[in-house]
Design a protein around this motif. Structure first.
Motif, PDB file in Angstrom:
ATOM      1  N   ALA A  74       0.822  -1.220   0.000  1.00 18.78           N
ATOM      2  CA  ALA A  74       0.000   0.000   0.000  1.00 18.78           C
ATOM      3  C   ALA A  74       0.856   1.270   0.000  1.00 18.78           C
ATOM      4  N   ALA A  88      -8.545  -0.494  -8.803  1.00 14.66           N
ATOM      5  CA  ALA A  88      -7.364  -0.747  -7.964  1.00 14.66           C
ATOM      6  C   ALA A  88      -7.693  -1.842  -6.962  1.00 14.66           C
ATOM      7  N   ALA A  91      -7.749  -4.258  -3.575  1.00 15.71           N
ATOM      8  CA  ALA A  91      -7.721  -4.085  -2.124  1.00 15.71           C
ATOM      9  C   ALA A  91      -6.715  -5.029  -1.477  1.00 15.71           C
ATOM     10  N   THR A 136      -2.129  -1.109  -5.235  1.00 17.71           N
ATOM     11  CA  THR A 136      -3.096  -0.635  -4.247  1.00 17.71           C
ATOM     12  C   THR A 136      -2.491   0.585  -3.571  1.00 17.71           C
ATOM     13  N   ILE A 155      -7.166   2.772   0.178  1.00 23.50           N
ATOM     14  CA  ILE A 155      -7.946   1.565  -0.111  1.00 23.50           C
ATOM     15  C   ILE A 155      -7.683   0.492   0.942  1.00 23.50           C
ATOM     16  N   GLN A 156      -6.403   0.361   1.364  1.00 23.27           N
ATOM     17  CA  GLN A 156      -6.082  -0.605   2.413  1.00 23.27           C
ATOM     18  C   GLN A 156      -6.802  -0.259   3.716  1.00 23.27           C
TER      19      GLN A 156
END
Length: 292
Positions: free
Chosen positions: A59, A211, A213, A240, A244-245
């Motif tokens: 990430a 994108a 996860a 990612t 989003i994480q």
């Protein structure tokens, strides 16, 4: 009307203190929840189904890739567009139409830009769900902010400065590059700070373009061991990003993943403050050169 000045002063002070108190409360809450989770293991490991083994390596590397590319796309194009509109273009119906559209684009919801990125970059240009698709989508999202802030900064430069430079024999481009742009740079950097701060926290447009996860790999390194020692393969790899994480973790019911999300927010804040700190340093250097 002294009472009005005093009342406005008190109202403004209260509004400022409320904003700072809310911000301080949020930061304190995040630090209390996530500070204990930070560590080398958290930064250097990939996501996992087990919260205590999960990390943010993919990430934060993906965020760095996307933000560098977003800056490379946004800053030069945004500044050059503003220079054209403010210094070179003639005032007619076409430039008025462009100006109105740029102003309106700054208020369009980010999900719309995600749909645009999905249609243009992912499908039409066939760039797939790659780093360059994500960066290009974020670039068109924040570019109106850079253009508008740059134009406002250029308008603050006195006309006499331009006239003096031209009177001394400088060309128009020399006047802009050596006099106008450096003087307007503090305001331009402020706009860039706001634009990049928005881009680094965006989730909706990146989810829209696809994108991932859960990513257990990194984009290909730009440095290669084989001649010519530079690789652009990473631009076309899947990715990612930290928002989003974080979104993925906070949507899970287990308390341990909420702690992971708080720790990831701290890393995101550190990246944001570092990026903005560099911009503030550049702005401060140009501010010291302004003599009027």
């Amino acid at each position: 009307m002294k009472w009005f000045d005093k009342a406005f002063y008190v109202i403004g002070l209260i509004a400022t203190l409320i904003g700072l108190a809310v911000l301080l409360n949020l930061i304190t809450d995040v630090l209390a929840d996530g500070l204990g989770r930070l560590g080398w293991q958290f930064i250097s490991h990939y996501p996992s189904r087990r919260a205590e083994e999960a990390g943010i390596l993919a990430a934060w590397i993906g965020t760095t890739w996307v933000m560098v590319l977003t800056g490379l796309f946004t800053i030069p194009i945004g500044i050059m567009a503003a220079l054209y509109l403010e210094e070179y273009s003639k005032k007619n119906w076409l430039t008025n139409l462009i100006e109105i559209n740029i102003a309106n684009l700054a208020g369009v919801p980010s999900i719309i830009y995600g749909l645009l990125g999905l249609g243009v970059f992912v499908r039409l240009l066939n760039l797939e769900r790659s780093v360059i698709s994500g960066a290009a989508t974020l670039a068109i999202l924040v570019m109106p902010m850079v253009i508008m802030s740059t134009r406002e900064s250029l308008r603050t430069i006195p006309l006499s400065l331009r006239e003096a430079s031209l009177a001394l024999g400088a060309t128009k481009w020399q006047t802009i590059s050596y006099q106008v742009l450096p003087a307007a740079m503090p305001g331009i950097m402020t706009g860039i700070i706001l634009a990049m701060s928005r881009a680094i926290g965006e989730t909706a447009p990146l989810i829209t373009i696809g994108a991932l996860a859960y990513v257990s790999f990194l984009p290909t390194s730009p440095v290669s061991a084989v001649f010519p020692y530079i690789s652009i393969q990473g631009l076309f790899d899947q990715f990612t990003v930290l928002p989003i994480q974080i979104f993925n973790w906070v949507s899970r019911p287990q308390k341990a993943f909420s702690t992971n999300a708080a720790a990831a927010i701290i890393i995101l804040l550190i990246l944001t403050f570092t990026m903005n700190g560099i911009a503030v340093f550049i702005r401060h250097r140009y501010q010291k050169k302004i003599r009027w």
